[in-house]
Design an enzyme around this catalytic site. Structure first.
Site, mmCIF file in Angstrom:
data_model
loop_
_atom_site.group_PDB
_atom_site.id
_atom_site.type_symbol
_atom_site.label_atom_id
_atom_site.label_comp_id
_atom_site.label_asym_id
_atom_site.label_seq_id
_atom_site.Cartn_x
_atom_site.Cartn_y
_atom_site.Cartn_z
ATOM 1 N N ARG A 1 -19.375 35.311 56.208
ATOM 2 C CA ARG A 1 -20.682 35.617 55.949
ATOM 3 C C ARG A 1 -20.894 35.603 54.558
ATOM 4 O O ARG A 1 -20.511 36.445 54.081
ATOM 5 C CB ARG A 1 -21.532 36.636 56.626
ATOM 6 C CG ARG A 1 -21.051 36.865 58.239
ATOM 7 C CD ARG A 1 -22.175 37.939 58.810
ATOM 8 N NE ARG A 1 -21.669 38.456 60.179
ATOM 9 C CZ ARG A 1 -21.978 37.735 61.135
ATOM 10 N NH1 ARG A 1 -22.895 36.911 61.042
ATOM 11 N NH2 ARG A 1 -21.733 38.190 62.345
ATOM 12 N N GLY B 1 -24.207 42.787 88.473
ATOM 13 C CA GLY B 1 -25.004 43.489 89.396
ATOM 14 C C GLY B 1 -25.406 44.653 88.863
ATOM 15 O O GLY B 1 -25.261 45.827 89.761
ATOM 16 N N ALA C 1 -13.437 17.989 68.181
ATOM 17 C CA ALA C 1 -14.516 16.881 68.455
ATOM 18 C C ALA C 1 -14.938 16.180 67.364
ATOM 19 O O ALA C 1 -14.742 15.019 67.161
ATOM 20 C CB ALA C 1 -15.700 17.353 69.461
ATOM 21 N N ASP D 1 -24.715 34.589 70.754
ATOM 22 C CA ASP D 1 -25.923 35.327 70.899
ATOM 23 C C ASP D 1 -26.742 34.470 71.938
ATOM 24 O O ASP D 1 -27.696 34.806 72.395
ATOM 25 C CB ASP D 1 -26.504 35.720 69.533
ATOM 26 C CG ASP D 1 -25.797 37.040 69.148
ATOM 27 O OD1 ASP D 1 -24.987 37.671 69.866
ATOM 28 O OD2 ASP D 1 -26.324 37.304 67.837
HETATM 29 O O1 F6P Z 1 -22.247 36.589 66.090
HETATM 30 C C1 F6P Z 1 -23.206 37.175 66.585
HETATM 31 C C2 F6P Z 1 -22.732 38.613 66.671
HETATM 32 O O2 F6P Z 1 -21.881 39.102 67.588
HETATM 33 C C3 F6P Z 1 -23.708 39.785 67.146
HETATM 34 O O3 F6P Z 1 -23.903 39.776 68.361
HETATM 35 C C4 F6P Z 1 -23.266 41.025 66.424
HETATM 36 O O4 F6P Z 1 -24.485 41.739 66.140
HETATM 37 C C5 F6P Z 1 -22.912 40.542 65.108
HETATM 38 O O5 F6P Z 1 -22.296 39.119 65.335
HETATM 39 C C6 F6P Z 1 -21.852 41.386 64.622
HETATM 40 O O6 F6P Z 1 -21.341 40.898 63.351
HETATM 41 P P1 F6P Z 1 -19.983 41.544 62.731
HETATM 42 O O7 F6P Z 1 -18.826 40.860 63.477
HETATM 43 O O8 F6P Z 1 -20.291 40.693 61.267
HETATM 44 O O9 F6P Z 1 -20.151 42.967 62.764
#
Ligand code: F6P
Length: 327
Positions: free
Chosen positions: A76, A190, A26, A132
């Site tokens: 990251r 459920g 998009a 999340d």
């Molecule tokens: O992106 C969010 C998430 O999936 C969280 O729910 C989880 O704690 C984290 O990333 C896990 O990160 P990684 O894949 O770096 O272990």
């Protein structure tokens, strides 16, 4: 309309989320429609530091809408947390004449973009992409709906075997600091109980629920535990219950990264498309330092400081509903 923006950079950062590709598509196509050049930055802030960047044309984003993950990859970045890292990233911005960036990701991604803007004055708009669903100001984040659907499918399968064997299952779903996936999965599957960080684990209360279940001769059970549950991991809570309630055979299942993959649902594709379009039109209208969300079915621009700092409350009505329906 801002005349200054001609070259836009787009990247994904943090954990991937199904629907990120629809957002990238998009962004690229809305830019093309407005005669803007788009550069895809690979591996998030790491790619910005390394100069891992390439021009994206309309056809480059064909055939990606239905794919999970992100074609731009993600990471990251520890280096972007340092001033030297951010300076290197700024060199890439200068080298490619980028006038603005669109950052797709979660809280860490938005925070990084905010700091970058404060230091180097680069206009940006964030798009909330995280399973999340923990960003304030948008009803849903990209990937949440798909993750919940995946988790429910897994819980349905566990239900079959739990029922056949009369077992009590503790099932861990993702959500490092957030109980949204657990709450929605619990209601949608459920489940008999849901443990989330927002309300803390009251193990005594859980025991009472389980004892009531036993009295009703309910022979199997499903308890959904958020990864970020504050008073014990899924395994710890299960161990504790197993020690107290010896009538039940207790098992643990961790759904894990299954929840992050797969083809995005229709909801995620449409949400991501709206946000990608909204981010580009926002920049063209001179809007910056915001996250483009969708609230009450309308595209909204949330001040970035609110998106990252304000707490997104879990709906009380859903908590009550989950409790009543689990009886
Ligand atoms: O992106 C969010 C998430 O999936 C969280 O729910 C989880 O704690 C984290 O990333 C896990 O990160 P990684 O894949 O770096 O272990």
């Amino acid at each position: 309309m801002s005349k200054d923006i001609k070259h836009v950079g787009v990247f994904c950062s943090g954990g991937d989320a199904p629907g990120m590709n629809a957002a990238i598509r998009a962004v690229v196509r809305t830019c093309a429609h407005n005669d803007l050049h788009v550069h895809g930055i690979y591996n998030g802030y790491e790619g910005l530091i390394e100069g891992d960047i390439a021009r994206l044309e309309t056809r480059d984003v064909a055939n990606i809408m239905h794919k999970g993950g992100t074609v731009l990859k993600t990471a990251r970045s520890e280096r972007f947390r340092t001033k030297a890292g951010r300076k290197a990233a700024y060199e890439t911005i200068l080298a490619h004449d980028l006038d603005a960036i669109i950052a797709i990701g979660g809280n860490g991604t938005m925070t990084g973009a905010k700091i970058f803007e404060e230091e180097f004055g680069i206009p940006f708009i964030g798009i909330p992409g995280t399973i999340d669903n923990d960003l304030f100001g948008t009803d849903y984040t990209i990937g949440f709906d798909t993750a919940v659907n995946t988790a429910i499918e897994a819980v349905d399968k566990i239900r079959d075997t739990a029922d056949s064997h009369n077992r009590l299952f503790f099932i861990e779903v993702m959500g490092r600091h957030s109980g949204y996936i657990a709450l929605y999965t619990g209601i949608g599957s459920g489940a008999g109980g849901i443990l989330i960080p927002e309300i803390g684990t009251d193990v005594d209360e859980l025991m009472t629920v389980l004892q009531k279940m036993m009295k009703r001769k309910k022979l199997f059970g499903l308890i959904i535990v958020a990864e970020g549950n504050e008073n014990g991991t899924c395994q710890e809570v299960a161990d504790l219950v197993a020690r107290e309630l010896t009538n039940y055979e207790v098992k643990v299942a961790v759904i894990g990264h299954l929840q992050r993959g797969g083809s995005p649902t229709a909801m995620d594709r449409i949400l991501a498309s709206r946000m990608g379009y909204g981010a580009v039109t926002g920049l063209l209208n001179g809007i910056s330092k915001v996250m483009c969300g969708v609230h009450n079915n309308e595209v909204v621009y949330v001040p970035i400081k609110d998106a990252i700092k304000k707490k997104k409350d879990i709906e009380k009505e859903l908590l009550e509903l989950a409790e009543i329906l689990s009886m």
